[in-house]
Design a protein around this motif. Sequence first.
Motif, mmCIF file in Angstrom:
data_model
loop_
_atom_site.group_PDB
_atom_site.id
_atom_site.type_symbol
_atom_site.label_atom_id
_atom_site.label_comp_id
_atom_site.label_asym_id
_atom_site.label_seq_id
_atom_site.Cartn_x
_atom_site.Cartn_y
_atom_site.Cartn_z
ATOM 1 N N ASN A 29 0.801 -1.229 0.000
ATOM 2 C CA ASN A 29 0.000 0.000 0.000
ATOM 3 C C ASN A 29 0.833 1.278 0.000
ATOM 4 O OD1 ASN A 29 -2.528 -1.389 0.078
ATOM 5 N ND2 ASN A 29 -2.177 -1.794 2.251
ATOM 6 N N ILE A 30 2.055 1.188 -0.507
ATOM 7 C CA ILE A 30 2.867 2.388 -0.694
ATOM 8 C C ILE A 30 2.458 3.061 -1.999
ATOM 9 C CG2 ILE A 30 5.221 3.265 -1.000
ATOM 10 C CD1 ILE A 30 6.158 0.789 0.611
ATOM 11 N N LEU A 31 2.117 2.245 -2.978
ATOM 12 C CA LEU A 31 1.641 2.732 -4.268
ATOM 13 C C LEU A 31 0.236 2.197 -4.527
ATOM 14 C CD1 LEU A 31 4.797 2.009 -6.471
ATOM 15 C CD2 LEU A 31 4.162 4.207 -5.476
ATOM 16 N N GLU A 32 -0.594 3.041 -5.106
ATOM 17 C CA GLU A 32 -1.917 2.610 -5.574
ATOM 18 C C GLU A 32 -1.985 2.866 -7.069
ATOM 19 O OE1 GLU A 32 -6.652 3.813 -5.346
ATOM 20 O OE2 GLU A 32 -5.262 4.640 -3.857
ATOM 21 N N MET A 33 -2.420 1.868 -7.833
ATOM 22 C CA MET A 33 -2.514 2.017 -9.283
ATOM 23 C C MET A 33 -3.854 1.500 -9.783
ATOM 24 S SD MET A 33 1.320 0.986 -10.552
ATOM 25 C CE MET A 33 2.748 1.694 -9.701
ATOM 26 N N ASN A 34 -4.506 2.319 -10.592
ATOM 27 C CA ASN A 34 -5.785 1.948 -11.187
ATOM 28 C C ASN A 34 -5.688 2.161 -12.694
ATOM 29 O OD1 ASN A 34 -7.170 1.729 -8.511
ATOM 30 N ND2 ASN A 34 -6.704 3.910 -8.470
ATOM 31 N N PHE A 35 -6.134 1.172 -13.451
ATOM 32 C CA PHE A 35 -6.040 1.218 -14.910
ATOM 33 C C PHE A 35 -7.448 1.259 -15.476
ATOM 34 C CE2 PHE A 35 -2.476 -1.544 -13.347
ATOM 35 C CZ PHE A 35 -1.557 -0.503 -13.280
ATOM 36 N N ARG A 154 9.919 4.560 -8.052
ATOM 37 C CA ARG A 154 11.093 4.155 -7.282
ATOM 38 C C ARG A 154 11.694 5.309 -6.499
ATOM 39 N NH1 ARG A 154 15.855 3.769 -9.592
ATOM 40 N NH2 ARG A 154 16.036 1.539 -9.230
ATOM 41 N N LEU A 155 11.202 6.538 -6.730
ATOM 42 C CA LEU A 155 11.637 7.697 -5.948
ATOM 43 C C LEU A 155 10.741 7.945 -4.734
ATOM 44 C CD1 LEU A 155 12.359 10.164 -8.909
ATOM 45 C CD2 LEU A 155 14.000 8.733 -7.692
ATOM 46 N N VAL A 156 9.636 7.212 -4.660
ATOM 47 C CA VAL A 156 8.703 7.376 -3.543
ATOM 48 C C VAL A 156 9.272 6.675 -2.308
ATOM 49 C CG1 VAL A 156 6.381 6.832 -2.703
ATOM 50 C CG2 VAL A 156 6.724 7.538 -5.094
ATOM 51 N N PRO A 157 9.337 7.364 -1.180
ATOM 52 C CA PRO A 157 9.887 6.751 0.040
ATOM 53 C C PRO A 157 9.221 5.418 0.368
ATOM 54 C CG PRO A 157 9.542 9.100 0.377
ATOM 55 C CD PRO A 157 8.934 8.767 -0.951
ATOM 56 N N GLY A 158 10.049 4.417 0.637
ATOM 57 C CA GLY A 158 9.549 3.097 0.997
ATOM 58 C C GLY A 158 9.498 2.112 -0.144
ATOM 59 N N VAL A 159 9.557 2.605 -1.397
ATOM 60 C CA VAL A 159 9.495 1.690 -2.539
ATOM 61 C C VAL A 159 10.798 0.904 -2.663
ATOM 62 C CG1 VAL A 159 9.300 1.523 -5.055
ATOM 63 C CG2 VAL A 159 7.771 3.033 -3.770
ATOM 64 N N LEU A 160 11.921 1.609 -2.582
ATOM 65 C CA LEU A 160 13.222 0.944 -2.554
ATOM 66 C C LEU A 160 13.664 0.760 -1.114
ATOM 67 C CD1 LEU A 160 15.162 2.722 -5.442
ATOM 68 C CD2 LEU A 160 13.768 0.662 -5.535
ATOM 69 N N ALA A 161 14.625 -0.135 -0.909
ATOM 70 C CA ALA A 161 15.079 -0.449 0.450
ATOM 71 C C ALA A 161 15.647 0.767 1.149
ATOM 72 C CB ALA A 161 16.118 -1.564 0.401
ATOM 73 N N ALA A 162 16.340 1.636 0.419
ATOM 74 C CA ALA A 162 16.937 2.829 1.013
ATOM 75 C C ALA A 162 17.102 3.881 -0.057
ATOM 76 C CB ALA A 162 18.297 2.500 1.638
ATOM 77 N N GLU A 163 17.128 5.161 0.353
ATOM 78 C CA GLU A 163 17.299 6.243 -0.609
ATOM 79 C C GLU A 163 18.587 6.093 -1.391
ATOM 80 O OE1 GLU A 163 16.962 10.139 0.911
ATOM 81 O OE2 GLU A 163 14.874 9.926 1.502
ATOM 82 N N THR A 164 19.626 5.560 -0.742
ATOM 83 C CA THR A 164 20.909 5.420 -1.427
ATOM 84 C C THR A 164 20.812 4.461 -2.601
ATOM 85 O OG1 THR A 164 21.526 3.750 0.217
ATOM 86 C CG2 THR A 164 22.325 5.986 0.565
#
Length: 241
Positions: A29-35, A154-164
Amino acid sequence: MRFDVLTLFPQMFEAVLGDSIIGRARENNILEMNFIDIRDFSTNKHRKVDDYPYSGGGGMLMNAQPVYDAYMSVAEGLDYKPFTIYMSPQGKVFNQGIAIDLANYEHIVLLCGHYEGIDQRVIDEIVDMELSVGDFVMTGGEIPAMTVIDTVSRLVPGVLAAETSYENESHFNGLLEYPQYTRPAVWHDKPIPDVLISGHHAKIEQWKREQSLINTLKKRPDMLEKAELTKEDIKFLKEYK
């Protein structure tokens, strides 16, 4: 962050954006996508959404009404206007800087055109930005829209393991990424650079920066004109050349 995609081919998106990193972010639930299928809003019994352009010429043009109604199925009732992007070869060319800006929005609608495009009147009414993924023409906006969604997500906080995970990547800081290596330390008689196993963190960081500069110089020298270079960077490049 929420993405709503207005498209004639909603099934294309789930196959690409339902797995891997983006798929996990949706599950969490970090991203919501509707098509949204634009054909569902056609008033034609055959679900027709296009007609001949008044200007003549070849090809068909998507009607304003089903596009607008598909958009309103998303926007109606909201106390804000979702930022709406039309994927178009006439748009601004998408890049990492635009992706970083878009990642600040909480809700983005992407409109995918087909045929010879979309009636200009609905574009004028609902679209905030036109984006292209390059100076070429594709059969539709679906693949470009997927590109934008993947890059921004992938720039949204929480999508990748860490900002780095993305801060050191190509294009994020105006340079291409440095070369990377993994085990074994020697492969096909080619060892990894000694500095990477030196344990000297300052020298490793210096090596990374210098290799990014070299990579950019060799592959995309045009990027160096816009990159924010330090005096040390400029000195290194002059000596390297």
